[in-house]
Design a protein around this motif. Structure first.
Motif, PDB file in Angstrom:
ATOM      1  N   ARG A 195      77.920  -6.624  49.928  1.00  0.00           N
ATOM      2  CA  ARG A 195      77.887  -5.676  48.810  1.00  0.00           C
ATOM      3  C   ARG A 195      77.499  -6.401  47.526  1.00  0.00           C
ATOM      4  O   ARG A 195      77.908  -7.533  47.299  1.00  0.00           O
ATOM      5  CB  ARG A 195      79.256  -5.015  48.634  1.00  0.00           C
ATOM      6  N   ASP A 254      78.407  -5.665  44.206  1.00  0.00           N
ATOM      7  CA  ASP A 254      79.203  -4.833  43.305  1.00  0.00           C
ATOM      8  C   ASP A 254      79.900  -5.648  42.216  1.00  0.00           C
ATOM      9  O   ASP A 254      80.791  -5.159  41.542  1.00  0.00           O
ATOM     10  CB  ASP A 254      80.218  -4.018  44.102  1.00  0.00           C
ATOM     11  N   PRO A 288      67.586   0.426  50.724  1.00  0.00           N
ATOM     12  CA  PRO A 288      67.885   1.154  51.961  1.00  0.00           C
ATOM     13  C   PRO A 288      66.687   1.269  52.907  1.00  0.00           C
ATOM     14  O   PRO A 288      66.860   1.343  54.120  1.00  0.00           O
ATOM     15  CB  PRO A 288      68.324   2.540  51.464  1.00  0.00           C
ATOM     16  N   ASP A 290      70.810  -1.842  41.324  1.00  0.00           N
ATOM     17  CA  ASP A 290      70.479  -0.424  41.243  1.00  0.00           C
ATOM     18  C   ASP A 290      69.903   0.076  42.570  1.00  0.00           C
ATOM     19  O   ASP A 290      69.445  -0.695  43.395  1.00  0.00           O
ATOM     20  CB  ASP A 290      69.500  -0.170  40.095  1.00  0.00           C
ATOM     21  N   ARG A 343      71.304   1.533  45.282  1.00  0.00           N
ATOM     22  CA  ARG A 343      72.064   1.303  46.513  1.00  0.00           C
ATOM     23  C   ARG A 343      71.577   0.064  47.270  1.00  0.00           C
ATOM     24  O   ARG A 343      71.657   0.005  48.485  1.00  0.00           O
ATOM     25  CB  ARG A 343      72.031   2.516  47.436  1.00  0.00           C
ATOM     26  N   ARG A 344      71.081  -0.892  46.577  1.00  0.00           N
ATOM     27  CA  ARG A 344      70.622  -2.108  47.234  1.00  0.00           C
ATOM     28  C   ARG A 344      71.811  -3.017  47.540  1.00  0.00           C
ATOM     29  O   ARG A 344      72.834  -2.962  46.866  1.00  0.00           O
ATOM     30  CB  ARG A 344      69.610  -2.849  46.367  1.00  0.00           C
ATOM     31  N   VAL A 345      71.642  -3.839  48.568  1.00  0.00           N
ATOM     32  CA  VAL A 345      72.651  -4.820  48.939  1.00  0.00           C
ATOM     33  C   VAL A 345      72.051  -6.210  48.750  1.00  0.00           C
ATOM     34  O   VAL A 345      70.835  -6.367  48.614  1.00  0.00           O
ATOM     35  CB  VAL A 345      73.130  -4.642  50.401  1.00  0.00           C
TER      36      VAL A 345
END
Length: 183
Positions: free
Chosen positions: A66, A68, A90, A120, A122-124
């Motif tokens: 993640r 985050d 994604p 930004d 939803r990237r991991v």
């Protein structure tokens, strides 16, 4: 492994003991069984890695974590080097991140840690790193190598359809290197 995150080992498992060691232990001089013995060594090595909770032979890995802003522990241990990170969308598209976009650490126990600013879309964060106890089987502790040979030999002896049961000595040989984590 943490749910939703992926660890990929870039190489196949390298045997933690040599074919010659196993053949010497079994008193086999010919080459007729080499393919079978090599497979048994790889299987015993994989079981050893599961038991001790560490990669034996240093190999490269790619793991997604993640992004985050919190510290994330890498799954494979012991980590010897963290090579870099990419932001992965994604749809699978990847973008190399500059070094100041994430932080890395390898603690005294060999656990690798990464922290990335929130990304930004939803990237991991995909992290490339190297983990393992030794460069090759000769660098492993003797007890680990001997346990791998003993387990492979036990499975070789049980190839006639008998049920192989790991000798208790194998667990005793590996136990000093066992790493366990509480969830």
């Amino acid at each position: 492994m943490r749910e939703g995150l992926v660890l990929v080992r870039d190489e196949v498992v390298t045997p933690g003991a040599s074919l010659e060691e196993l053949k010497h232990y079994l008193r086999i001089s010919g080459n007729a069984e080499d393919g079978l013995l090599d497979g048994l060594l790889k299987s015993a090595t994989a079981l050893c890695e599961q038991f001790v909770g560490q990669w034996l032979i240093i190999g490269e890995a790619r793991e997604t974590v993640r992004a985050d802003g919190s510290w994330q522990r890498l799954s494979a241990t012991p980590v010897v080097a963290i090579l870099g990170g990419e932001a992965v969308a994604p749809d699978g598209g990847a973008e190399v991140l500059p070094a100041d976009a994430y932080a890395i650490d390898i603690d005294a126990a060999g656990d690798g840690w990464v922290r990335a600013r929130p990304l930004d879309g939803r990237r991991v964060l995909a992290v490339r790193y190297r983990a393992g106890m030794a460069e090759d089987a000769d660098g492993l502790p003797e007890a680990i190598r001997h346990g791998i040979v003993r387990l492979a030999a036990e499975n070789f002896a049980a190839r006639e359809g008998e049920t192989a049961s790991p000798p208790a000595v194998v667990g005793a040989l590996w136990r000093p290197w066992r790493r366990m984590r509480l969830a």
